[in-house]
Write a protein that holds these residues in place. Structure first.
Motif, short mmCIF file in Angstrom:
data_model
loop_
_atom_site.label_atom_id
_atom_site.label_comp_id
_atom_site.label_asym_id
_atom_site.label_seq_id
_atom_site.Cartn_x
_atom_site.Cartn_y
_atom_site.Cartn_z
N LEU A 116 1.10 -0.85 -0.30
CA LEU A 116 0.03 0.16 0.06
C LEU A 116 0.93 1.49 0.21
CD1 LEU A 116 -2.75 -1.19 2.97
CD2 LEU A 116 -2.79 -0.80 0.35
N SER A 117 2.00 0.78 0.53
CA SER A 117 3.38 2.41 0.70
C SER A 117 3.87 2.19 -0.25
CB SER A 117 3.28 2.13 2.30
OG SER A 117 4.28 3.20 2.09
N SER A 118 5.18 2.58 0.29
CA SER A 118 6.45 2.09 -0.20
C SER A 118 7.57 1.93 0.44
CB SER A 118 6.78 3.92 -0.97
OG SER A 118 7.03 4.39 -0.07
N ALA A 119 8.94 1.24 -0.49
CA ALA A 119 10.00 1.52 -0.22
C ALA A 119 10.09 2.46 1.34
CB ALA A 119 10.74 0.37 -0.85
N ILE A 120 10.48 3.82 0.37
CA ILE A 120 10.93 4.91 1.30
C ILE A 120 10.27 5.02 2.32
CG2 ILE A 120 10.83 7.00 1.13
CD1 ILE A 120 12.30 6.43 -0.70
N SER A 121 8.70 4.81 2.34
CA SER A 121 7.74 5.26 3.95
C SER A 121 8.66 4.12 4.97
CB SER A 121 6.73 4.77 3.90
OG SER A 121 6.31 6.33 3.22
N ALA A 122 9.24 2.31 4.24
CA ALA A 122 9.58 1.58 4.79
C ALA A 122 10.94 1.69 5.80
CB ALA A 122 9.24 0.32 3.98
N SER A 123 11.46 2.90 4.97
CA SER A 123 13.47 2.44 5.43
C SER A 123 13.00 3.88 6.20
CB SER A 123 13.85 2.67 4.74
OG SER A 123 13.20 4.15 3.93
N LEU A 124 12.29 4.54 6.25
CA LEU A 124 12.32 5.60 7.09
C LEU A 124 11.77 5.29 8.52
CD1 LEU A 124 11.09 8.74 4.65
CD2 LEU A 124 13.22 8.32 5.93
N LEU A 125 10.19 4.67 8.48
CA LEU A 125 9.38 4.20 9.59
C LEU A 125 10.14 3.46 10.43
CD1 LEU A 125 6.13 4.88 8.36
CD2 LEU A 125 6.91 6.65 9.55
N ILE A 126 10.16 1.88 10.05
CA ILE A 126 10.93 0.85 10.82
C ILE A 126 12.03 1.42 11.64
CG2 ILE A 126 11.53 -0.95 10.84
CD1 ILE A 126 9.34 -1.77 8.88
N PRO A 127 13.56 1.42 10.84
CA PRO A 127 14.46 1.77 12.06
C PRO A 127 14.28 3.38 12.36
CG PRO A 127 14.76 2.82 9.45
CD PRO A 127 13.11 2.04 9.32
N ALA B 190 5.41 13.02 10.83
CA ALA B 190 5.71 13.91 9.90
C ALA B 190 5.67 13.43 8.85
CB ALA B 190 6.95 14.93 10.21
N THR B 191 6.29 11.77 8.84
CA THR B 191 7.18 10.77 7.60
C THR B 191 6.04 10.31 7.75
OG1 THR B 191 8.99 10.46 8.96
CG2 THR B 191 8.51 8.86 6.94
N LEU B 192 4.63 10.25 8.48
CA LEU B 192 3.36 9.51 8.26
C LEU B 192 2.36 10.35 6.68
CD1 LEU B 192 2.18 8.40 11.57
CD2 LEU B 192 2.21 7.34 9.47
N THR B 193 2.54 11.16 7.04
CA THR B 193 2.19 12.34 6.04
C THR B 193 2.83 12.22 3.79
OG1 THR B 193 3.03 13.97 6.61
CG2 THR B 193 1.10 13.62 7.75
N GLY B 194 3.32 11.59 4.21
CA GLY B 194 4.21 11.46 2.84
C GLY B 194 3.96 12.82 2.90
N ASN C 281 1.42 3.23 5.95
CA ASN C 281 2.44 3.67 6.92
C ASN C 281 2.10 2.63 7.96
OD1 ASN C 281 3.56 4.77 4.64
ND2 ASN C 281 3.06 6.74 4.94
N LEU C 282 0.75 3.22 8.00
CA LEU C 282 0.44 2.72 9.21
C LEU C 282 0.55 1.60 9.78
CD1 LEU C 282 -2.98 4.76 9.88
CD2 LEU C 282 -1.31 5.34 11.20
#
Length: 311
Positions: A95-106, A142-146, A160-161
């Motif tokens: 649903l989202s992107s690899a960019i969001s995953a690489s920012l949010l999870i770590p 902030a990252t959640l909103t893209g 993202n959630l």
């Protein structure tokens, strides 16, 4: 721990971040070939088979009896680290992107680990650590909103959630692993948790779309699965457990700060994904939050912060 051994542990954890940084991208590419549940089932079975072969064929590592104190923590590791974490990450990627995953999870994972260890009376939070948690979660929001100027769709926000929940799930996995590592070696802890998690995932996998698209069983998909099984599922989780054993869950979690630059570089090159200004602000806030929470950054005056050289 000796200095040489400590350096070795840190080098392994750095390699883990490089591998995991690419895992989000490879995972997203794999999802273009097969449905989420099918991809996860193939991956989990492959990882489980890898650990079974190691324990059956290796002269150094053999099957060990499980102490009673490790049974429930291992079940929790399998549930949170194998079932929930992978489901949340792959659904989030779809649903989202690899960019969001690489920012949010770590960035979120170390913060939630600090909170969990605090409530388990493992660590006591100081005022700077509370400030760090506030800054880190502000960065996550902030990252959640893209890219807010583009008004991202609801599916992206939901993705993202899911990634945020994945970070929390992995924090629980890391915290529980510390309990098991007091009784079992790193390899057996990781192997047993993976096997338990794979068994738990089997009935769950049939709740979603579960079909094999034969025309997409290409060499590319095989390479994606090989990366996700050998490097992500076996080697990196083994190194991660080794790091948790010697450094603890909170200090090990700090190393995930290296994942975003690795993943962002790979995503920009491989997927040609761009990063919004709001996401950049979010990652800076999250990094500052992690630094304050873990002691890498200390407040020296009401208006300035300094890097803790001993950290």
């Amino acid at each position: 721990m000796e200095k040489k051994s400590e350096v070795s542990v840190y080098l392994q954890l750095i390699m883990v971040q490089l591998i995991w940084g690419g895992a989000f991208i490879i995972g997203q590419l794999a999802l273009t070939k097969q449905p989420v549940m099918t991809t996860l089932l193939i991956r989990n079975l492959g990882v489980s088979l890898g650990f079974i072969l190691i324990l059956c064929c290796s002269r150094k590592y053999r099957w060990l009896m499980l102490p009673r104190a490790t049974i429930w923590p291992l079940c929790g590791m399998g549930l949170f680290g194998v079932v929930l974490y992978n489901l949340l990450v792959y659904w989030g990627l779809s649903l989202s992107s690899a960019i969001s995953a690489s920012l949010l999870i770590p960035t979120v994972q170390p913060l939630t680990t600090v909170l969990i260890t605090h409530f388990k009376a493992i660590d006591q939070l100081s005022r700077p650590q509370y400030l760090g948690l506030l800054a880190g979660f502000s960065g996550a929001i902030a990252t959640l909103t893209g890219d807010w100027s583009l008004h991202p769709g609801m599916h992206n926000i939901v993705g993202n959630l899911l990634l945020l929940l994945a970070a929390f799930s992995f924090s629980l996995y890391s915290t529980l692993s510390k309990l098991v590592l007091n009784h079992l070696p790193s390899l057996h802890t990781t192997a047993y948790a993976t096997l338990i998690g794979s068994l738990l995932f089997l009935p769950v996998s049939f709740l979603g779309e579960h079909r094999l698209i034969l025309e997409y069983l290409t060499l590319d998909f095989g390479l994606y699965i090989g990366y996700l099984v050998v490097l992500v599922g076996v080697l990196s989780f083994l190194w991660w457990s080794h790091g948790v054993k010697y450094l603890g869950p909170s200090q090990t979690g700090v190393i995930t700060l290296l994942m975003p630059p690795f993943a962002l570089l790979l995503a920009a090159v491989v997927l040609q994904q761009s990063i919004s200004l709001l996401q950049m602000i979010g990652i800076v806030l999250s990094l500052l939050g992690v630094g304050l929470s873990t002691g890498l950054v200390k407040i020296s005056t009401p208006f300035f912060v300094k890097i803790n050289k001993k950290g």
